[in-house]
Scaffold this active site. Sequence first.
Site, PDB file in Angstrom:
ATOM      1  CG  ASN A 168      -0.175  -0.458   2.638  1.00  0.00           C
ATOM      2  OD1 ASN A 168       0.198  -1.510   2.664  1.00  0.00           O
ATOM      3  ND2 ASN A 168      -0.235   0.548   3.258  1.00  0.00           N
ATOM      4  CG  HIS A 218     -11.985   1.414   1.479  1.00  0.00           C
ATOM      5  ND1 HIS A 218     -11.255   2.083   1.471  1.00  0.00           N
ATOM      6  CD2 HIS A 218     -11.750   0.505   2.054  1.00  0.00           C
ATOM      7  CE1 HIS A 218     -10.118   1.947   2.351  1.00  0.00           C
ATOM      8  NE2 HIS A 218     -10.593   0.485   2.711  1.00  0.00           N
ATOM      9  CB  THR A 254     -29.226 -10.467   7.703  1.00  0.00           C
ATOM     10  OG1 THR A 254     -29.858 -11.283   8.580  1.00  0.00           O
ATOM     11  CG2 THR A 254     -30.024  -9.864   6.543  1.00  0.00           C
ATOM     12  CB  CYS A 341       1.480  12.109  13.642  1.00  0.00           C
ATOM     13  SG  CYS A 341       1.547  13.462  14.703  1.00  0.00           S
TER      14      CYS A 341
END
Length: 393
Positions: A168, A218, A254, A341
């Site tokens: 990534n 995403h 569900t 950070c």
Amino acid sequence: MSGRTTEVACPRPPSLATGPVYLDYNATTPVDPRVTEAALPHWTEFFGNPSSDHAFGGEPRRALATARAQVADLIGARPPEIVFTGSGSEANLLALRGAVLAADAHLVVQATEHPAVLETARALGRLHGTRVTVLPVDHDGLVSVEALDAALRTGAGRAVVSIMAANNETGAIQPVAELAELAHARGALVHCDAAQACGKIPVNVGALGVDLLTVVGHKMYAPRGAAALFVREGVALEPVVYGGGQERGLRAGTENVALAVALGTAARLAAADLAAGRLAALRDDLHRRLAAALPGRVRLNGPEAGVQRLPNTLNVSIDGARGHDVLAAAPEIAASTGSACHSGVHTPSPVLTAMGFDADRALAAIRLSLGRWSTAADVDTAVRAIGSAVEGR
């Protein structure tokens, strides 16, 4: 330049119309308007439980099956081998915890994995006494076949190996197929976190030779909360959620049909147009122009452009500058550093540290990741903004 001649030809999300140039697609992607359009009826109209036998369950059940087939098609799997989850982290948990507990296995991961893999490995060691081996990487962030071979030879019993498809932070693409072939020869199961790879480069579970593979919505223009795990037929896993038997009994509850439809639609769009060549041209132009604007100061972190790096990802360190300071002074762009950070104190990226870079270089890193709506004008803005931020220090 080649990147200027071909621009994106799909609807642009309204969220990108204002604000800084978005260059953080590896963190998350805007939701494609076509994905929103496909999912919306399942929030507003088709509310039924897909397990219900009456009329209200019919459309959700059909939509769920279509979405499963679309995700399977993206990665060369069969629809029954797709298990929907609520995130990539959950899919990784199901894969690693599920496989390790099902076989009391030795777990082998590599040092630059996503925290969802590394923290799951640590938890399995802490809570279940699982033996965990962490493989080193080279200066490009790649795992060697020799390192995996040594790890598997020293272990006893069944092993589970987890190797991410692409990093990534740096975009480094691991030699998954070669590593999986070795792992299978040693009797191990192989999981691959393909969150960053799916939708950017071709991913095929057969070609990779993996038993488990994580897909994340995403990262490819679907909403957060939509993900899936490929589970090869015959692979036994301990469930991640116990209950009513949904998702092959591995993840009860569900199903969220709207998010499954969103993921399926995003997978269909990605399969139709990966746009790797366009993005690689933009990325390489960005790299060349930054190097020209800051001569002798721009250091590439990760493999050189080519088959071993994602086409959209550029991670560079700029000598004499801290990444977080540069981005703070360049509000025209939205990008990331690899540092963390804590209470105002920045710490070096664990990924770059594992690759052998010192703290100064790791803290100087900036990750610029492009995507579906990135343009040549965005590259212009980024070069100008970063150059001004650095020179103005």
